[in-house]
Design a protein around this motif. Structure first.
Motif, PDB file in Angstrom:
ATOM      1  N   ARG A  85     -23.682  11.011  -6.276  1.00 58.80           N
ATOM      2  CA  ARG A  85     -23.104   9.792  -5.715  1.00 58.80           C
ATOM      3  C   ARG A  85     -21.579   9.786  -5.863  1.00 58.80           C
ATOM      4  NH1 ARG A  85     -27.276   6.241  -4.681  1.00 58.80           N
ATOM      5  NH2 ARG A  85     -29.234   6.770  -5.742  1.00 58.80           N
ATOM      6  N   ASN A  86     -20.894   9.289  -4.841  1.00 59.33           N
ATOM      7  CA  ASN A  86     -19.456   9.049  -4.913  1.00 59.33           C
ATOM      8  C   ASN A  86     -19.223   7.692  -5.569  1.00 59.33           C
ATOM      9  OD1 ASN A  86     -18.797  11.439  -3.552  1.00 59.33           O
ATOM     10  ND2 ASN A  86     -18.935  10.450  -1.550  1.00 59.33           N
ATOM     11  N   GLN A  87     -18.248   7.623  -6.475  1.00 62.33           N
ATOM     12  CA  GLN A  87     -18.020   6.388  -7.215  1.00 62.33           C
ATOM     13  C   GLN A  87     -16.575   5.909  -7.204  1.00 62.33           C
ATOM     14  OE1 GLN A  87     -19.595   7.802 -11.007  1.00 62.33           O
ATOM     15  NE2 GLN A  87     -21.531   6.729 -10.658  1.00 62.33           N
ATOM     16  N   ASP A  88     -15.624   6.788  -6.875  1.00 52.43           N
ATOM     17  CA  ASP A  88     -14.211   6.436  -7.015  1.00 52.43           C
ATOM     18  C   ASP A  88     -13.437   6.878  -5.781  1.00 52.43           C
ATOM     19  OD1 ASP A  88     -11.853   5.533  -8.196  1.00 52.43           O
ATOM     20  OD2 ASP A  88     -11.493   7.415  -9.246  1.00 52.43           O
ATOM     21  N   GLN A  89     -13.866   6.381  -4.604  1.00 49.39           N
ATOM     22  CA  GLN A  89     -13.314   6.892  -3.359  1.00 49.39           C
ATOM     23  C   GLN A  89     -11.875   6.470  -3.071  1.00 49.39           C
ATOM     24  OE1 GLN A  89     -16.321   5.457  -3.830  1.00 49.39           O
ATOM     25  NE2 GLN A  89     -17.800   6.052  -2.265  1.00 49.39           N
ATOM     26  N   ALA A  90     -11.499   5.210  -3.326  1.00 53.93           N
ATOM     27  CA  ALA A  90     -10.150   4.701  -3.006  1.00 53.93           C
ATOM     28  C   ALA A  90      -9.759   5.026  -1.571  1.00 53.93           C
ATOM     29  CB  ALA A  90      -9.125   5.275  -3.994  1.00 53.93           C
ATOM     30  N   SER A  91     -10.611   4.613  -0.619  1.00 56.03           N
ATOM     31  CA  SER A  91     -10.388   4.958   0.791  1.00 56.03           C
ATOM     32  C   SER A  91      -9.103   4.364   1.353  1.00 56.03           C
ATOM     33  CB  SER A  91     -11.581   4.475   1.627  1.00 56.03           C
ATOM     34  OG  SER A  91     -12.769   5.122   1.210  1.00 56.03           O
ATOM     35  N   HIS A  92      -8.601   3.273   0.730  1.00 55.32           N
ATOM     36  CA  HIS A  92      -7.362   2.661   1.222  1.00 55.32           C
ATOM     37  C   HIS A  92      -6.179   3.614   1.163  1.00 55.32           C
ATOM     38  CE1 HIS A  92      -6.045   2.249  -2.984  1.00 55.32           C
ATOM     39  NE2 HIS A  92      -7.287   1.844  -3.246  1.00 55.32           N
ATOM     40  N   ASP A  93      -6.268   4.642   0.313  1.00 58.77           N
ATOM     41  CA  ASP A  93      -5.176   5.608   0.212  1.00 58.77           C
ATOM     42  C   ASP A  93      -4.991   6.403   1.502  1.00 58.77           C
ATOM     43  OD1 ASP A  93      -4.497   4.944  -2.370  1.00 58.77           O
ATOM     44  OD2 ASP A  93      -5.729   6.499  -3.301  1.00 58.77           O
ATOM     45  N   TYR A  94      -5.960   6.313   2.426  1.00 63.38           N
ATOM     46  CA  TYR A  94      -5.918   7.133   3.633  1.00 63.38           C
ATOM     47  C   TYR A  94      -5.740   6.326   4.916  1.00 63.38           C
ATOM     48  CZ  TYR A  94      -7.527  10.676   0.397  1.00 63.38           C
ATOM     49  OH  TYR A  94      -7.610  11.531  -0.661  1.00 63.38           O
ATOM     50  N   SER A  95      -5.513   5.005   4.787  1.00 65.36           N
ATOM     51  CA  SER A  95      -5.367   4.179   5.981  1.00 65.36           C
ATOM     52  C   SER A  95      -4.172   4.608   6.824  1.00 65.36           C
ATOM     53  CB  SER A  95      -5.224   2.706   5.578  1.00 65.36           C
ATOM     54  OG  SER A  95      -4.104   2.527   4.714  1.00 65.36           O
ATOM     55  N   HIS A  96      -3.158   5.194   6.194  1.00 66.51           N
ATOM     56  CA  HIS A  96      -1.951   5.569   6.930  1.00 66.51           C
ATOM     57  C   HIS A  96      -2.154   6.796   7.820  1.00 66.51           C
ATOM     58  CE1 HIS A  96      -1.948   8.345   3.604  1.00 66.51           C
ATOM     59  NE2 HIS A  96      -0.831   8.934   4.004  1.00 66.51           N
ATOM     60  N   ILE A  97      -3.273   7.503   7.666  1.00 66.02           N
ATOM     61  CA  ILE A  97      -3.493   8.697   8.503  1.00 66.02           C
ATOM     62  C   ILE A  97      -4.612   8.488   9.522  1.00 66.02           C
ATOM     63  CG2 ILE A  97      -2.620  10.274   6.741  1.00 66.02           C
ATOM     64  CD1 ILE A  97      -5.614  11.068   6.275  1.00 66.02           C
ATOM     65  N   GLU A  98      -4.996   7.225   9.731  1.00 68.96           N
ATOM     66  CA  GLU A  98      -6.047   6.965  10.714  1.00 68.96           C
ATOM     67  C   GLU A  98      -5.685   7.536  12.077  1.00 68.96           C
ATOM     68  OE1 GLU A  98      -8.557   3.221  12.673  1.00 68.96           O
ATOM     69  OE2 GLU A  98      -7.027   2.846  11.134  1.00 68.96           O
ATOM     70  N   HIS A  99      -4.414   7.485  12.433  1.00 68.36           N
ATOM     71  CA  HIS A  99      -3.972   7.986  13.736  1.00 68.36           C
ATOM     72  C   HIS A  99      -2.957   9.120  13.596  1.00 68.36           C
ATOM     73  CE1 HIS A  99      -6.077   4.730  15.710  1.00 68.36           C
ATOM     74  NE2 HIS A  99      -5.502   3.873  14.874  1.00 68.36           N
ATOM     75  N   ALA A 100      -2.816   9.664  12.381  1.00 66.22           N
ATOM     76  CA  ALA A 100      -1.817  10.712  12.146  1.00 66.22           C
ATOM     77  C   ALA A 100      -2.502  12.008  11.738  1.00 66.22           C
ATOM     78  CB  ALA A 100      -0.832  10.271  11.067  1.00 66.22           C
ATOM     79  N   TYR A 101      -1.838  13.116  12.066  1.00 67.21           N
ATOM     80  CA  TYR A 101      -2.353  14.438  11.714  1.00 67.21           C
ATOM     81  C   TYR A 101      -1.535  15.013  10.556  1.00 67.21           C
ATOM     82  CZ  TYR A 101      -4.565  14.148  16.331  1.00 67.21           C
ATOM     83  OH  TYR A 101      -5.300  13.767  17.422  1.00 67.21           O
TER      84      TYR A 101
END
Length: 360
Positions: A85-101
């Protein structure tokens, strides 16, 4: 389709870095092999994040859950399902690359292949997927142990800092004696200092992992397309951040003449067939010859750096982008158990294939 590896001893991994969890289905493992959760957990603990100041601070227990295929401490011969199981994802750290490469990441190529991507930590392209391989590799290792085959790998170079001697002159029992997983203490200290310096300036560094397999019998490997070294190379090149693979004398062997490079056969005191040198790395004609198998795997610097870089977004507009979140300044220490796992998976598969090819 590309999520399955192996022929008889076969794994299929699933899950994403920031999904509920990751896992693996292992099919083809013989019944009656003694396996406990602790055996798998020990391998996962060597790969898990947050284990030292040289790795990403992401906190994951990576606690394995055995869902099928093992009962009463033994494999049953049915598919083995392992889940983490994943427990410490912190997905908000990646919001800035939703449209960036991100430079040198799989963001652009996944978009081109699928027309969409999971930008949270790279989704399926994340190195977190390798935890599933390590879990399955621990079971492969138990099978190999029954035949006296021992798989070990270690960090042999970080940046320009390299272990000055070959594996034969090292005590491989020292691999886990330091956080960088280098069995040469003086070199390990220098490597550790370099990784910390690189981390402090928000950069990354690559290097080499050396793999060593002892106790391999002669006869493992298939002719023509499924040569043992080809399967090992395929396995290693499937690992995130790997840029190259060489076995035996590798590219350095091109500097020798045939008279220098050939491994002469002889019989030792016990009557066993041996070679006086091992430039072949334990493999000839794609089949093991009974000598140690050794190889080197090159890892690039981790692509995510916490520095501004020029790149494009999904509208092909030029932008400046800096990495965020928690990342390894050097992947090498955590890559060691992954190299071990992929080596064990290849050899377990080849062992079963060799058994199937013989009448006795």
């Amino acid at each position: 389709m590309s999520n399955t590896f192996g022929t008889l001893f076969r794994i299929t991994t699933f899950g994403e870095s920031h999904g509920p969890g990751i896992g693996v289905i292992l099919d083809g493992c013989p019944a009656g092999l003694a396996v406990e959760a602790a055996d798998i957990q020990a391998a996962l603990d060597r790969r898990r994040p947050g284990q030292s100041d040289l790795t990403t601070p992401r906190k994951e227990a990576d606690q394995v859950e055995i869902q099928s295929g093992i009962f009463g401490g033994y494999t049953t011969g049915t598919p083995i399902s392992l889940y983490i199981r994943n427990q410490d994802q912190a997905s908000h750290d990646y919001s800035h690359i939703e449209h960036a490469y991100r430079p040198s990441h799989a963001d652009y190529t996944y978009d081109q292949k699928y027309g969409r991507r999971d930008y949270r930590g790279g989704g399926r392209s994340s190195a977190r997927e390798t935890a599933a391989r390590v879990a399955a590799g621990a079971i492969a290792d138990k099978l190999l142990a029954q035949y006296g085959i021992v798989v070990r790998s270690y960090v042999s170079q970080v940046g320009a800092i390299a272990v000055p001697v070959g594996y034969e002159q090292l005590d491989l029992n020292l691999i886990d004696s330091n956080t960088v997983r280098c069995p040469h203490p003086e070199t390990a200290e220098r490597m550790t200092d370099l990784i910390r310096q690189v981390r402090d300036r928000h950069d990354t560094v690559g290097g080499l992992v050396t793999g060593v397999v002892t106790g391999v019998p002669a006869g493992l490997g298939e002719p023509v397309f499924d040569k043992l070294h080809a399967e090992l190379g395929r396995a290693m090149l499937s690992i995130n951040a790997v840029k190259g693979f060489e076995y035996g004398s590798g590219f350095a062997g091109t500097l020798l003449f045939g008279s220098e490079h050939n491994d002469a056969f002889y019989t030792d005191e016990a009557g066993a067939v041996r070679t006086r040198t091992n430039h072949s790395g334990g493999i000839q004609g794609g089949i093991s010859n009974g000598q140690d198998i050794y190889f080197r795997v090159a890892f690039k610097p981790v692509a995510t750096i916490l520095q501004p870089q020029q790149t494009l977004n999904d509208q092909n507009e030029e932008i400046m982008l800096a990495g965020r979140g928690r990342h390894d300044p050097c992947v090498l220490p955590r890559a060691v158990p992954i190299v071990d796992a992929m080596t064990s998976l290849v050899l377990a598969d080849m062992l079963l294939r060799a058994r199937a090819n013989k009448v006795k």
